[in-house]
Design an enzyme around this catalytic site. Structure first.
Site, short mmCIF file in Angstrom:
data_model
loop_
_atom_site.label_atom_id
_atom_site.label_comp_id
_atom_site.label_asym_id
_atom_site.label_seq_id
_atom_site.Cartn_x
_atom_site.Cartn_y
_atom_site.Cartn_z
CG ASN A 89 39.91 11.83 33.30
OD1 ASN A 89 40.89 12.51 33.08
ND2 ASN A 89 38.81 12.33 33.84
CG ASP A 147 28.45 17.85 30.76
OD1 ASP A 147 28.51 18.08 31.98
OD2 ASP A 147 28.67 16.73 30.27
CG ASP A 203 44.01 17.48 36.08
OD1 ASP A 203 42.77 17.32 36.20
OD2 ASP A 203 44.83 17.17 36.96
CG HIS A 249 42.60 11.05 36.73
ND1 HIS A 249 41.27 11.35 36.62
CD2 HIS A 249 42.65 9.77 37.20
CE1 HIS A 249 40.53 10.32 37.01
NE2 HIS A 249 41.35 9.35 37.36
CG ASP A 295 32.77 16.80 32.38
OD1 ASP A 295 32.01 16.81 33.37
OD2 ASP A 295 32.59 16.05 31.41
#
Length: 213
Positions: A73, A65, A82, A78, A109
């Site tokens: 973000n 994680d 990505d 964003h 994630d």
């Protein structure tokens, strides 16, 4: 033209058309089994592959994680998130292949992997290497960007005889221990759960549960 030659002239285009159709169908099926952003395996494909690997023994399950992903973000947008996911996925996939296993994106994630680790020390060393690799900064829009990672793992040397859902649950719990400590990695011992879970996952943790296999 003989009847056999005439039949062949008709059959060849049909065979070629069917082969092309089959190829396209296989590609569509394969694409459906891949995460469209990272190209890692999706959950269903990962479960099938991991299940086969578990039957071979000496297999470790890892749950990853990312730390600081929401902040990434919020700060850079964003698109940066990505890019971060794609970079992390590529690093994880390379590591998993080197370790004789495979990797998947479970959603958001969160990632997972199955690897071969002959001894507990091998697993610890592998996790240390993975953590360092995933936390290496990357560049987005000319800016240095950092992401952290929390890793949880459990090793099934054949004595545990654990199902994938049971191993994933304990790896997820181990990951949470690492996250509580500020990141890094932690290895779970045994299959007995130590945290309350909902559908096989830590309470309050989003995502689908790991059902009974």
């Amino acid at each position: 033209m003989s009847q056999s030659m005439a039949a062949l002239s008709v059959a060849l285009p049909l065979a070629a058309g069917w082969s092309l159709h089959s190829l396209r169908l296989r590609r569509r099926i394969e694409a459906a089994r891949r995460d469209p952003l990272t190209n890692l395996m999706c959950r269903e494909a990962f479960e099938a592959r991991a299940g086969r690997d578990l039957r071979k023994g000496l297999t470790s399950v890892v749950v990853i994680d990312l730390d600081g992903f929401k902040a990434l973000n919020d700060t850079h947008g964003h698109a940066a998130g990505d890019v971060g996911l794609v970079i992390v996925a590529a690093r994880l996939n390379d590591w998993a292949i080197r370790m004789g296993g495979c990797a998947a994106r479970l959603g958001g994630d969160e990632f997972a992997a199955v690897i071969t680790a002959a001894h507990h020390v091998d697993l610890q060393s592998a996790l240390e290497d993975l953590h360092e690799t995933l936390c290496e900064p990357f560049t987005f829009d000319g800016q240095r960007v950092e992401l952290g990672a929390s890793l949880g793992a459990i090793r099934d040397d054949g004595d545990l005889a654990g199902t994938l859902p049971a191993l994933m649950r304990r790896a997820d719990e181990a990951m949470y221990v690492a996250k509580e400590a500020g990141g890094g990695w932690y290895v779970a011992e045994g299959l007995t759960p130590v945290r309350e879970t909902v559908n096989g996952r830590r309470a309050g943790r989003p995502g689908a549960g790991w059902g009974v296999a």
